[in-house]
Design a protein around this motif. Structure first.
Motif, PDB file in Angstrom:
ATOM      1  N   HIS A  80       0.849  -1.431   0.024  1.00 42.03           N
ATOM      2  CA  HIS A  80       0.079  -0.050  -0.074  1.00 42.03           C
ATOM      3  C   HIS A  80       0.908   1.010   0.041  1.00 42.03           C
ATOM      4  N   LEU A  81       2.035   1.864   0.685  1.00 43.98           N
ATOM      5  CA  LEU A  81       2.542   2.645   0.970  1.00 43.98           C
ATOM      6  C   LEU A  81       3.740   2.641  -0.338  1.00 43.98           C
ATOM      7  N   ASN A  82       3.441   1.347  -1.255  1.00 45.50           N
ATOM      8  CA  ASN A  82       5.045   1.865  -2.312  1.00 45.50           C
ATOM      9  C   ASN A  82       3.510   2.357  -3.434  1.00 45.50           C
ATOM     10  N   ARG A  83       2.329   1.846  -3.631  1.00 43.78           N
ATOM     11  CA  ARG A  83       1.319   2.423  -4.375  1.00 43.78           C
ATOM     12  C   ARG A  83       1.135   4.028  -4.102  1.00 43.78           C
ATOM     13  N   GLU A  84       0.815   3.891  -2.719  1.00 45.34           N
ATOM     14  CA  GLU A  84       0.264   5.261  -2.045  1.00 45.34           C
ATOM     15  C   GLU A  84       1.859   7.107  -2.570  1.00 45.34           C
ATOM     16  N   LEU A  85       2.815   6.370  -1.525  1.00 47.77           N
ATOM     17  CA  LEU A  85       3.626   7.670  -2.060  1.00 47.77           C
ATOM     18  C   LEU A  85       4.911   6.926  -2.405  1.00 47.77           C
ATOM     19  N   LEU A  86       5.062   5.284  -3.453  1.00 47.21           N
ATOM     20  CA  LEU A  86       6.117   5.590  -4.644  1.00 47.21           C
ATOM     21  C   LEU A  86       7.404   5.910  -3.564  1.00 47.21           C
ATOM     22  N   LEU A  87       7.910   4.696  -1.961  1.00 45.28           N
ATOM     23  CA  LEU A  87       8.842   4.746  -1.221  1.00 45.28           C
ATOM     24  C   LEU A  87       9.674   3.264  -1.964  1.00 45.28           C
ATOM     25  N   GLY A  88       9.048   2.395  -3.133  1.00 47.13           N
ATOM     26  CA  GLY A  88      10.428   1.654  -2.714  1.00 47.13           C
ATOM     27  C   GLY A  88      10.732   0.651  -2.522  1.00 47.13           C
ATOM     28  N   PHE A  90      11.146  -2.426   0.148  1.00 45.11           N
ATOM     29  CA  PHE A  90      11.694  -3.677  -0.401  1.00 45.11           C
ATOM     30  C   PHE A  90      11.510  -4.784   0.336  1.00 45.11           C
ATOM     31  N   GLU A  91      11.875  -4.481   1.569  1.00 46.42           N
ATOM     32  CA  GLU A  91      12.148  -5.901   3.148  1.00 46.42           C
ATOM     33  C   GLU A  91      11.860  -4.413   3.949  1.00 46.42           C
ATOM     34  N   LEU A  92      11.397  -6.248   4.638  1.00 47.20           N
ATOM     35  CA  LEU A  92      10.982  -5.526   6.108  1.00 47.20           C
ATOM     36  C   LEU A  92      11.708  -6.322   7.068  1.00 47.20           C
ATOM     37  N   GLU A  93      12.617  -5.583   8.267  1.00 48.39           N
ATOM     38  CA  GLU A  93      12.872  -6.281   9.222  1.00 48.39           C
ATOM     39  C   GLU A  93      12.078  -5.499  10.916  1.00 48.39           C
ATOM     40  N   MET A  94      12.111  -6.628  11.842  1.00 49.57           N
ATOM     41  CA  MET A  94      11.290  -6.959  12.804  1.00 49.57           C
ATOM     42  C   MET A  94      12.170  -6.862  13.794  1.00 49.57           C
ATOM     43  N   HIS A  95      11.867  -6.672  14.892  1.00 48.16           N
ATOM     44  CA  HIS A  95      11.615  -7.304  16.091  1.00 48.16           C
ATOM     45  C   HIS A  95      10.769  -6.650  17.513  1.00 48.16           C
ATOM     46  N   TYR A  96      10.955  -8.042  18.626  1.00 48.57           N
ATOM     47  CA  TYR A  96      10.383  -7.581  19.501  1.00 48.57           C
ATOM     48  C   TYR A  96      11.095  -6.614  20.204  1.00 48.57           C
ATOM     49  N   ALA A  97      10.847  -6.288  21.894  1.00 48.00           N
ATOM     50  CA  ALA A  97      11.285  -5.185  22.663  1.00 48.00           C
ATOM     51  C   ALA A  97      10.801  -4.739  23.954  1.00 48.00           C
ATOM     52  N   ARG A  98      11.119  -5.290  24.963  1.00 44.71           N
ATOM     53  CA  ARG A  98      10.844  -5.524  25.554  1.00 44.71           C
ATOM     54  C   ARG A  98      11.656  -4.681  26.658  1.00 44.71           C
ATOM     55  N   TYR A  99      11.329  -3.477  27.693  1.00 47.23           N
ATOM     56  CA  TYR A  99      11.461  -2.562  28.831  1.00 47.23           C
ATOM     57  C   TYR A  99      10.541  -3.250  29.988  1.00 47.23           C
ATOM     58  N   SER A 180       8.557  -3.930  16.615  1.00 46.81           N
ATOM     59  CA  SER A 180       9.734  -2.327  15.730  1.00 46.81           C
ATOM     60  C   SER A 180      10.155  -3.406  14.541  1.00 46.81           C
ATOM     61  N   GLY A 181       9.805  -2.600  13.959  1.00 43.86           N
ATOM     62  CA  GLY A 181      10.520  -2.756  12.552  1.00 43.86           C
ATOM     63  C   GLY A 181      11.122  -1.615  11.304  1.00 43.86           C
ATOM     64  N   TRP A 182      11.534  -1.990  10.666  1.00 45.96           N
ATOM     65  CA  TRP A 182      11.982  -0.996   9.589  1.00 45.96           C
ATOM     66  C   TRP A 182      11.262  -1.944   7.689  1.00 45.96           C
ATOM     67  N   MET A 183      10.887  -0.906   7.260  1.00 45.52           N
ATOM     68  CA  MET A 183      10.590  -1.105   5.733  1.00 45.52           C
ATOM     69  C   MET A 183      11.813  -0.394   5.470  1.00 45.52           C
ATOM     70  N   ARG A 184      12.333  -1.092   4.716  1.00 49.71           N
ATOM     71  CA  ARG A 184      13.626  -0.901   4.070  1.00 49.71           C
ATOM     72  C   ARG A 184      14.021  -0.963   2.258  1.00 49.71           C
ATOM     73  N   VAL A 185      14.684   0.113   1.847  1.00 51.98           N
ATOM     74  CA  VAL A 185      14.988  -0.044   0.158  1.00 51.98           C
ATOM     75  C   VAL A 185      16.257  -0.992   0.296  1.00 51.98           C
ATOM     76  N   ARG A 186      16.555  -1.145  -1.109  1.00 53.93           N
ATOM     77  CA  ARG A 186      17.236  -2.177  -1.698  1.00 53.93           C
ATOM     78  C   ARG A 186      18.895  -1.492  -1.020  1.00 53.93           C
ATOM     79  N   PRO A 187      19.570  -2.331  -0.442  1.00 54.91           N
ATOM     80  CA  PRO A 187      20.284  -1.399  -0.068  1.00 54.91           C
ATOM     81  C   PRO A 187      21.723  -0.651  -1.265  1.00 54.91           C
TER      82      PRO A 187
END
Ligand code: OGA
Ligand code: MN
Length: 187
Positions: A80-88, A90-99, A180-187
């Motif tokens: 959806h974000l790629n379609r609407e905002l053309l952000l390119g 490409f992949e996702l990394e994600m982790h649990y975070a426990r404070y 928490s995670g990040w959507m990334r473009v190709r490095p």
């Protein structure tokens, strides 16, 4: 995200899904898969508990069913974000975070030095019955307006542009769990 550089969506997942993901996190915690979070990258990474007090566990194979489902939902969001905002994106990394109680994460930006691959930061909160006195707000700093404090309520998804959005996690008074995670473009 396109207008202000951030977004917030409540009830992004159902209470049942929150419970399932909490159970997944508990299982991984018991299995010893959480490690103290570090700041910086590569050889320079270090543990500085006063700056960053959480422990993390990356979402990686073998995934539990609720985790697979969650990643599929994010895949839709990515498309959806790629379609609407053309952000390119490409992949996702994600982790649990426990404070733990007293944990916090000082003001920072989510792009490690030398890499601009992370474009969209995402945080999904998994805390039932979170009250104002529990603290632990995500604080988004803004240039011309007051900072915005967001409580880490179960099912709430927050996203922002990784490159420019300075933010911090205020000290919490009870355990605070998120993905928490990040959507990334190709490095
Ligand atoms: C992070 C982060 C915010 C939050 O993990 O980099 O800033 O609200 N998390 O947990
Ligand atoms: Mn961050």
């Amino acid at each position: 995200l396109g207008t202000n550089g951030w977004f917030l969506r409540d009830d992004f997942i159902t209470p049942a899904q929150v419970a399932e993901l909490r159970a997944c996190a508990a299982r991984r915690l018991q299995a010893g898969e959480f490690t103290p979070a570090r700041i910086g990258t590569g050889p320079a990474a270090q543990r500085v508990e006063d700056i960053r007090g959480d422990a993390i566990c990356w979402l990686q194979e073998p995934l539990l069913p609720a985790e697979t489902h969650w990643l599929a939902q994010l895949e839709q969001l990515r498309a959806h974000l790629n379609r609407e905002l053309l952000l390119g994106l490409f992949e996702l990394e994600m982790h649990y975070a426990r404070y733990p109680p007293g944990g916090a994460y000082g003001r920072h930006v989510d792009q490690p030095a030398g890499s601009r691959a992370r474009r969209v930061s995402l945080v999904l909160y998994l805390n039932d019955a979170w009250a104002a006195q529990d603290g632990g707000e995500l604080r988004l700093h803004r240039d011309t307006e007051d900072a915005l404090d967001i409580a880490p309520l179960a099912g709430r998804l927050v996203g922002f542009l990784s490159e420019r959005q300075a933010h911090e996690v205020l000290a919490c008074r009870k355990e605070r769990l998120s993905l928490s995670g990040w959507m990334r473009v190709r490095p």
